[in-house]
Structure formats: C-alpha cells, structure tokens
Design an enzyme around this catalytic site. Structure first.
Site, PDB file in Angstrom:
ATOM      1  N   SER A  26     -42.027   8.443 -35.836  1.00 16.69           N
ATOM      2  CA  SER A  26     -40.812   9.219 -36.070  1.00 16.69           C
ATOM      3  C   SER A  26     -41.016  10.636 -35.563  1.00 16.69           C
ATOM      4  CB  SER A  26     -40.466   9.261 -37.559  1.00 16.69           C
ATOM      5  OG  SER A  26     -39.426  10.199 -37.746  1.00 16.69           O
ATOM      6  N   HIS A  51     -38.712   6.708 -32.835  1.00 14.21           N
ATOM      7  CA  HIS A  51     -37.639   6.841 -33.826  1.00 14.21           C
ATOM      8  C   HIS A  51     -37.183   8.298 -33.878  1.00 14.21           C
ATOM      9  CE1 HIS A  51     -35.714   5.525 -37.669  1.00 14.21           C
ATOM     10  NE2 HIS A  51     -36.018   6.740 -38.111  1.00 14.21           N
ATOM     11  N   ASP A  53     -34.592  10.942 -35.814  1.00 17.60           N
ATOM     12  CA  ASP A  53     -33.787  11.157 -37.012  1.00 17.60           C
ATOM     13  C   ASP A  53     -32.790  12.286 -36.776  1.00 17.60           C
ATOM     14  OD1 ASP A  53     -35.009   9.348 -39.015  1.00 17.60           O
ATOM     15  OD2 ASP A  53     -36.813  10.501 -38.549  1.00 17.60           O
ATOM     16  N   MET A  55     -29.949  14.504 -38.305  1.00 17.11           N
ATOM     17  CA  MET A  55     -29.458  14.921 -39.630  1.00 17.11           C
ATOM     18  C   MET A  55     -28.465  16.068 -39.469  1.00 17.11           C
ATOM     19  SD  MET A  55     -33.030  15.033 -41.701  1.00 17.11           S
ATOM     20  CE  MET A  55     -34.225  13.694 -41.626  1.00 17.11           C
ATOM     21  N   HIS A  87     -31.657   7.060 -35.546  1.00 20.23           N
ATOM     22  CA  HIS A  87     -31.259   6.888 -36.944  1.00 20.23           C
ATOM     23  C   HIS A  87     -30.318   8.040 -37.285  1.00 20.23           C
ATOM     24  CE1 HIS A  87     -32.856   6.933 -41.404  1.00 20.23           C
ATOM     25  NE2 HIS A  87     -31.577   6.600 -41.325  1.00 20.23           N
ATOM     26  N   MET A  89     -28.313  10.089 -39.669  1.00 19.35           N
ATOM     27  CA  MET A  89     -28.067  10.471 -41.058  1.00 19.35           C
ATOM     28  C   MET A  89     -27.001  11.549 -41.036  1.00 19.35           C
ATOM     29  SD  MET A  89     -31.983  10.372 -42.340  1.00 19.35           S
ATOM     30  CE  MET A  89     -32.545  10.385 -40.656  1.00 19.35           C
ATOM     31  N   MET A 158     -34.298   1.867 -46.244  1.00 19.89           N
ATOM     32  CA  MET A 158     -34.940   3.165 -46.490  1.00 19.89           C
ATOM     33  C   MET A 158     -35.922   3.003 -47.651  1.00 19.89           C
ATOM     34  SD  MET A 158     -33.905   5.355 -44.264  1.00 19.89           S
ATOM     35  CE  MET A 158     -34.814   6.732 -44.977  1.00 19.89           C
ATOM     36  N   GLY A 165     -39.319  14.082 -44.252  1.00 19.98           N
ATOM     37  CA  GLY A 165     -40.558  13.357 -44.025  1.00 19.98           C
ATOM     38  C   GLY A 165     -41.544  13.659 -45.145  1.00 19.98           C
ATOM     39  N   GLY A 166     -42.622  12.910 -45.163  1.00 22.24           N
ATOM     40  CA  GLY A 166     -43.725  13.208 -46.071  1.00 22.24           C
ATOM     41  C   GLY A 166     -43.518  12.820 -47.518  1.00 22.24           C
ATOM     42  N   ASP A 193     -38.500   2.585 -43.315  1.00 17.46           N
ATOM     43  CA  ASP A 193     -38.576   3.992 -42.913  1.00 17.46           C
ATOM     44  C   ASP A 193     -38.789   4.850 -44.158  1.00 17.46           C
ATOM     45  OD1 ASP A 193     -38.301   6.407 -41.604  1.00 17.46           O
ATOM     46  OD2 ASP A 193     -36.149   6.182 -41.220  1.00 17.46           O
ATOM     47  N   GLY A 194     -39.931   5.538 -44.179  1.00 14.26           N
ATOM     48  CA  GLY A 194     -40.206   6.484 -45.255  1.00 14.26           C
ATOM     49  C   GLY A 194     -41.464   6.129 -46.025  1.00 14.26           C
ATOM     50  N   GLY A 195     -42.427   7.041 -46.002  1.00 13.57           N
ATOM     51  CA  GLY A 195     -43.653   6.825 -46.764  1.00 13.57           C
ATOM     52  C   GLY A 195     -44.542   5.723 -46.207  1.00 13.57           C
ATOM     53  N   GLY A 215     -43.747   8.610 -39.746  1.00 13.31           N
ATOM     54  CA  GLY A 215     -43.676   9.976 -39.247  1.00 13.31           C
ATOM     55  C   GLY A 215     -44.947  10.745 -39.530  1.00 13.31           C
TER      56      GLY A 215
HETATM   57  C1  DX5 Z   1     -36.441  10.346 -43.490  1.00 14.40           C
HETATM   58  C2  DX5 Z   1     -36.468   9.855 -42.055  1.00 14.40           C
HETATM   59  C3  DX5 Z   1     -37.747   9.269 -41.652  1.00 14.40           C
HETATM   60  C4  DX5 Z   1     -38.914  10.214 -41.671  1.00 14.40           C
HETATM   61  C5  DX5 Z   1     -40.050   9.436 -42.220  1.00 14.40           C
HETATM   62  O1  DX5 Z   1     -35.149  10.638 -43.851  1.00 14.40           O
HETATM   63  O2  DX5 Z   1     -35.465   8.858 -41.869  1.00 14.40           O
HETATM   64  O3  DX5 Z   1     -37.660   8.637 -40.369  1.00 14.40           O
HETATM   65  O4  DX5 Z   1     -39.268  10.720 -40.410  1.00 14.40           O
HETATM   66  O5  DX5 Z   1     -41.102  10.302 -42.449  1.00 14.40           O
HETATM   67  P1  DX5 Z   1     -42.433   9.851 -43.183  1.00 14.40           P
HETATM   68  O6  DX5 Z   1     -42.998   8.691 -42.388  1.00 14.40           O
HETATM   69  O7  DX5 Z   1     -43.260  11.075 -43.143  1.00 14.40           O
HETATM   70  O8  DX5 Z   1     -42.050   9.419 -44.572  1.00 14.40           O
HETATM   71 ZN    ZN Z   2     -35.519   7.667 -39.965  1.00 18.07          ZN
END
Ligand code: DX5
Ligand code: ZN
Length: 247
Positions: A26, A51, A53, A55, A87, A89, A158, A165-166, A193-195, A215
């Site tokens: 990501s 990927h 993102d 936003m 993606h 958002m 999700m 991220g993170g 996606d996420g964590g 990410g």
């Molecule tokens: C969060 C994003 C993710 C993000 C994931 O809203 O959609 O794609 O980059 O980040 P990590 O892998 O650090 O959780």
């Molecule tokens: Zn994403």
C-alpha cells in the site's frame, strides 16, 4: 490523436490478471518524496500489484492523494507487468471513476457505505474496462455482497477502520473473510486491507483471501523488499485446510 493506450498511461483497457495469491504493497505507507524509487524497489523484489488509497477528508478524515499521483506511477508499474489497485475512500465515488480510469487504474474499489446505488457504480467501473471492487467497513456484514456478486470482481474486507495505516488487525474479521469467500463467485478475489503483516497475512490467506494488502509492514520496514518477500512467502505457504481452526 492519442491512442487508447496513451490515454491510460501505458495500459490498454484489458482486464488485469489478479488471480492467485498476491501481496500488494500500500503506497499510503510510502515516502511521497520517493514514490517512484520505492515502487521500483518493490517491483525488483517481485511485487506486481500496488494498492493506492484515495481519501477525501469526508468519507474518512484524512486526505491522501488522488489520480494525479496514481498517473505519475502507473506507467512504470504497467511497464513491468504490474497492476494498479485503487481503493476509493471517498464520498460520491461515482464522480471520480473517469479520472481514476484515466490515471491508469486496473482495479477500482468503492465502499458500499458510500454508495446509494452500488449496482450502478460497479457496472460503471466494469464498463470502463476495469475490475470492479466493493469494500466493506468492519461494521458492515458480509451478506451485502450476495445480491451484487455478479458484478464484483474484488470483495475487499477491511480489517481495520479505513483512514489510517499502522492500525492493529481486527481479529473479529476472520469469519467475515471466510464468509465473503463463500458468498462471492469463485473467480472473484477476496482482498484484505489493514493490519496485515507476516503473522496476519498468512491467516487471511488460509481463510480464503487472495489479495493481501500491506502498508506499514512493508514500507515502514527497514528494508521494504525483504519485508515484502517475507510476507509473500508466508502467504504463499498458507494452508486453507487450517481455515476452520482460524475462524
Ligand atoms: C487504510 C488503508 C490501507 C492502509 C493499510 O484505510 O485502506 O490500505 O494503507 O495500512 P497498514 O497495512 O499499515 O494497516
Ligand atoms: Zn486500502
């Protein structure tokens, strides 16, 4: 006159191949001053799906980047056989589809929570030559994909709340990943996606996810190429026979 290929930053409007298990870095976790260099390093390490993102500061509080940044990177990804996974958002994602297609996207994923007419918008994405993705926030049940399954190429579960991220992987999403795998057509992808890291990535793959976004675990690592390779190895080795025990 610009050809169709030129208009889409090197990628003809053919459906991208995202079958099989893939780990997708990501770019939200990348250093904006070094985007090109970091993409090249991950392409060298074997990554093929990237990927992005987007936003808008409304659907989620932060503002990240938009089609201009994606357009600046998509040509070098396509030149190496890669795939641009976007993606969205954002509120009113249907208003952004044309610009995102022009930026070189191969997969465009919209949130069910942002849509009044998901059937229409998924069709709009496919009509533009892209794979259509539908993302579900953690609070949205898997069952919403069932009446739309004919139109979904990618179902995105999700595994954190979108926007940052993170964050820590939400363990209660495990049965939902398996349920989405069951509800979607067999040729559709399940994306998480996420964590995602070297522990949670293989768990998601065993539960039926095949498009695994990471990410900070990749781009926040001291050597992103090594972190990518480690997660990709674990995901490739995950055994779906263990799924029942992991739910
Ligand atoms: C969060 C994003 C993710 C993000 C994931 O809203 O959609 O794609 O980059 O980040 P990590 O892998 O650090 O959780
Ligand atoms: Zn994403």
């Amino acid at each position: 006159m610009a050809s169709e290929t030129d208009a889409r930053h090197g990628q003809p409007p053919a459906r991208a191949d995202i079958s099989g298990r893939v780990v997708a870095p990501s770019m939200l976790a990348a250093d904006p001053a070094r985007f090109g260099e970091q993409v090249d390093g991950l392409l060298d390490a074997g990554a093929r799906v990237f990927h992005f993102d987007v936003m808008d500061g409304h659907f989620v509080p932060p503002i990240s980047f938009g089609p201009g940044v994606i357009a600046a990177l998509s040509e070098r990804i396509h030149a190496r056989g890669g795939v641009v996974d976007v993606h969205l958002m954002v509120e009113h994602p249907e208003r952004q589809i044309d610009a995102v297609v022009q930026s070189g996207a191969d997969v465009i994923t919209v949130h069910i929570e942002a849509l009044t007419h998901p059937h229409y918008v998924l069709s709009q994405i496919r009509a533009a030559g892209c794979l259509a993705g539908l993302a579900l926030n953690p609070g949205t049940g898997a069952e919403v994909v069932q009446p739309l399954a004919d139109l979904i190429d990618v179902g995105l579960c999700m595994t954190v709340n979108p926007g940052w991220g993170g964050q820590r992987f939400i363990d209660r999403m495990r049965p939902k990943i398996a349920r989405m795998r069951t509800l979607l057509d067999s040729d559709a992808s399940v994306e998480v996606d996420g964590g995602i890291d070297r522990m949670t990535g293989p768990i998601c793959a065993a539960l039926g996810a095949n498009l695994i976004v990471a990410g900070s675990a990749i781009l926040g690592a001291p050597v992103p190429a090594l972190a990518y390779a480690e997660i990709a190895r674990g995901v490739a080795a995950a055994d779906t026979k263990t799924a029942a025990a992991l739910r």
